[in-house]
Design a protein around this motif. Structure first.
Motif, short mmCIF file in Angstrom:
data_model
loop_
_atom_site.label_atom_id
_atom_site.label_comp_id
_atom_site.label_asym_id
_atom_site.label_seq_id
_atom_site.Cartn_x
_atom_site.Cartn_y
_atom_site.Cartn_z
N CYS A 189 70.53 68.71 34.63
CA CYS A 189 70.47 70.17 34.72
C CYS A 189 71.22 70.59 35.98
O CYS A 189 70.84 70.19 37.09
CB CYS A 189 69.03 70.66 34.76
N PRO A 190 72.28 71.38 35.84
CA PRO A 190 73.04 71.79 37.02
C PRO A 190 72.29 72.78 37.91
O PRO A 190 72.73 73.08 39.01
CB PRO A 190 74.29 72.44 36.42
N TYR A 191 71.15 73.27 37.45
CA TYR A 191 70.41 74.28 38.19
C TYR A 191 69.14 73.73 38.84
O TYR A 191 68.49 74.44 39.59
CB TYR A 191 70.06 75.45 37.27
N CYS A 192 68.79 72.49 38.57
CA CYS A 192 67.60 71.86 39.17
C CYS A 192 68.01 71.13 40.45
O CYS A 192 69.09 70.54 40.52
CB CYS A 192 66.96 70.86 38.22
N GLU A 193 67.14 71.14 41.42
CA GLU A 193 67.42 70.47 42.69
C GLU A 193 67.37 68.95 42.58
O GLU A 193 68.15 68.25 43.20
CB GLU A 193 66.44 70.93 43.76
N HIS A 194 66.42 68.44 41.78
CA HIS A 194 66.24 66.99 41.71
C HIS A 194 67.40 66.29 41.02
O HIS A 194 67.72 65.17 41.34
CB HIS A 194 64.91 66.62 41.05
N GLY A 195 68.04 66.93 40.06
CA GLY A 195 69.22 66.37 39.42
C GLY A 195 68.98 65.15 38.55
O GLY A 195 69.90 64.39 38.31
#
Length: 90
Positions: free
Chosen positions: A8-14
């Protein structure tokens, strides 16, 4: 049933996520504002309008996406971008 494997390009954890298109839409629903920010950053014109006009400012463009388009349009665009990334990586 088709699965999309992407980060997810919008999550911090990646962390990579493997999910159906429907589950991705549900996940991306919480990232509406981040998707709007991304759209404003990648284009000077609206990605969805038939006859796009240049935005006066980033604030104006963000307001246009927020109020002139439905949430599902933003989410469908984001999932399509994930599918394109997945297909390019294969």
């Amino acid at each position: 049933m088709t699965y999309i494997h992407s980060k997810c390009p919008y999550c911090e954890h990646g962390n990579p996520i493997v999910a159906t298109r429907t589950l991705w839409l549900i996940h991306l629903a919480k990232h509406k504002e981040e998707i709007i920010e991304h759209l404003v950053a990648v284009s000077d014109e609206c990605e969805f309008c038939s006859y796009p006009e240049m935005s006066a400012s980033d604030k104006h463009a963000a307001a246009h996406y927020r109020w002139a388009h439905q949430k599902h349009e933003l989410l469908e665009w984001a999932v399509d971008m994930l599918e394109e990334k997945t297909q390019l990586a294969e």
